[in-house]
Design a protein around this motif. Sequence first.
Motif, short mmCIF file in Angstrom:
data_model
loop_
_atom_site.label_atom_id
_atom_site.label_comp_id
_atom_site.label_asym_id
_atom_site.label_seq_id
_atom_site.Cartn_x
_atom_site.Cartn_y
_atom_site.Cartn_z
N LEU A 1 -10.64 31.36 -43.93
CA LEU A 1 -11.68 31.82 -43.05
C LEU A 1 -13.19 31.35 -44.40
O LEU A 1 -14.16 31.28 -43.63
N ILE A 2 -12.74 31.35 -45.58
CA ILE A 2 -14.02 30.99 -46.20
C ILE A 2 -14.51 29.87 -46.58
O ILE A 2 -13.51 28.90 -47.11
N PRO A 3 -15.39 29.18 -46.43
CA PRO A 3 -16.01 27.94 -46.47
C PRO A 3 -16.26 27.72 -47.97
O PRO A 3 -16.42 28.46 -48.69
N ASP A 4 -16.19 26.32 -48.15
CA ASP A 4 -16.60 25.66 -49.50
C ASP A 4 -18.10 26.22 -49.72
O ASP A 4 -19.00 26.23 -49.05
N GLY A 5 -18.27 26.54 -51.13
CA GLY A 5 -19.79 26.81 -51.52
C GLY A 5 -20.26 28.10 -51.17
O GLY A 5 -21.47 28.55 -51.22
N ALA A 6 -19.52 28.96 -50.70
CA ALA A 6 -19.62 30.13 -50.22
C ALA A 6 -20.17 31.35 -51.23
O ALA A 6 -19.58 31.05 -52.34
N VAL A 7 -21.02 32.15 -50.95
CA VAL A 7 -21.27 33.19 -51.68
C VAL A 7 -20.51 34.42 -51.07
O VAL A 7 -20.50 34.84 -50.00
N VAL A 8 -19.45 35.03 -51.87
CA VAL A 8 -18.33 36.09 -51.57
C VAL A 8 -18.76 37.46 -52.45
O VAL A 8 -18.64 37.31 -53.52
N SER A 9 -18.98 38.48 -51.75
CA SER A 9 -19.19 39.52 -52.37
C SER A 9 -17.85 40.48 -52.41
O SER A 9 -17.33 40.44 -51.18
N VAL A 10 -17.42 41.19 -53.53
CA VAL A 10 -16.42 41.63 -53.52
C VAL A 10 -16.75 43.19 -53.94
O VAL A 10 -17.22 43.49 -54.88
N SER A 11 -16.07 44.12 -53.29
CA SER A 11 -16.02 45.63 -53.58
C SER A 11 -14.92 45.87 -54.33
O SER A 11 -13.89 45.58 -53.86
N SER A 12 -15.12 46.66 -55.56
CA SER A 12 -14.13 46.95 -56.61
C SER A 12 -14.95 47.90 -57.54
O SER A 12 -16.12 47.72 -57.76
N SER A 13 -14.01 48.57 -58.26
CA SER A 13 -14.47 49.05 -59.48
C SER A 13 -13.14 48.95 -60.40
O SER A 13 -12.20 49.96 -60.37
#
Length: 536
Positions: A15-27
């Motif tokens: 589902l993730i396109p090339d060049g995407a900005v991906v925000s990841v929630s984590s600690s």
Amino acid sequence: MRTVPAVTAVEAAELIPDGAVVSVSSSSALGCPDAVLAGIGEHFAQTGKPCGLTTVHPIAAGDMYGVPGIDHLAQPGLLSRIVAGSYPSGPSSAEPPRIWKMIEADEVEAYNLPSGALFQMHRAGAARQPGILSEVGLDTFVDPRHQGGRMNSATTEDLVTLESREGQEWLFYPAVRPDVAIVRATTADECGNLTFEDEGSTLGALDQAYAAHNNGGIVIAQVKRVAAAGTLDPRQVRVPGILVDALVVHEEQWQTTQTVYDPAISGQIRRPLEVVEPAPWGLEKVIARRAAQELCKDDTVNLGFGISALIPRVLVEEGHADAVTWVIEQGAVGGVPLTGFAFGCALNPQALMPSIDQFTLLQGGGFQCAMLSFLEIDQFGDVNVHHLPGRRHVTAGVGGFADITSAAPNIIFSGNFTAGRRDIAIEEGRLIIRQDGAVPKLVERVSAVTFSGRRALAQGRRVRYVTERCVLELREQGLTVIEIAPGADLQRDVLDKAAFPPAVADDLREMDARLFRPEPVGLALDTPHHTKAGMR
């Protein structure tokens, strides 16, 4: 009624396109959607897709002890840029994470920006605002007049800019508008509503989901289980299903790295404090005890990592477990902050706030004291906590440190006076230095400025530095020795071991001798050691 599909981790990657900005929630390992990140890495290795991603991590994704996190994505071609508040860290003897190898080899553009600012950049993106103006990071390595948070020579663009409004300097942090947000929860219903009942914090999941959704992006949620539609208590839903586009079920999802699920971390029960083990006897406990003497009853106190993380255990041992209220950036309010693999969580918290709301408290100075650690201190009182040349993977980065120190009215830094191979003992209540560390930690100039002593001094804030052999205070005349350990020699063990000449207080006194004996100190927190205004 809209339903949300459950997909495999590899199908989520599609589902993730090339060049995407991906925000990841984590600690670190807390709340890390590791299965989804693994699916993205696997899909890229098989197909070369998605490629050229920019990932954004307000707090680190993964660690060096069992949760690879961002390392699943640390593949040339997959990752082109990473913007993070912190990075996986661990001992210098360990193999560096792949993301650090890529950063040091200039294979990826990399930024280290304050965690609180990164959360707020997401909220700005969600609200279609251009970004945020903040004092956080001024006169530090985040300031574009210094490094601008850039981590290697491949990183050339200034994300953070300097602005002036009505004669006051501000840093401008641009809004984050992700194409994809990846979050983690405990339970989803068939409509995508997310609850976090087993989690130690919701972190920034809601704002990261808002930021992606409101800008036409998608939200992928990793969960432990799926419930029937309409069966979740709406009061427990922290991310509504209208924001969620795909679910990845990972039944083996751990609460944190190498920790068995503990309902006292997620606030479902309270455990007796007897389960909290005392800090082991040694130099670090001496430092933590002395730092604890800076606290006052009923203070609200922020806590960082390193030696300072031992202070809550000291208070428990001294019978003062509830004397202060701890606030940690991951969201816990109250309780006993934990160490080791569960760092970032608290036992028996009073409340679990979203991280962005916790940073509103911290950036606004709505607390009395910050208990933090240091790697280096220089003659101006500047502190480096994030940068070790040649061993950068040992440190996590700035995290929430810059947000916290930007407004804390009282700051106590804790650490050893020297580094390297040492033979320092405590005998009969006295410090015995047989062989000192060869690496000075009081240096002429820190290798990178994480905290600006000059700025804090100009703002009238109180700053102290606690070590095993002395206590220093930041004063107009410079860094000043105000206490010395019993058994330590001022000239030989302090002044001669600093790369600059610290001042010495006229009323120099000896550190409390009780600190240097293994039995409890009899700590008293009723005497006000500092101004308790809590506001600038």
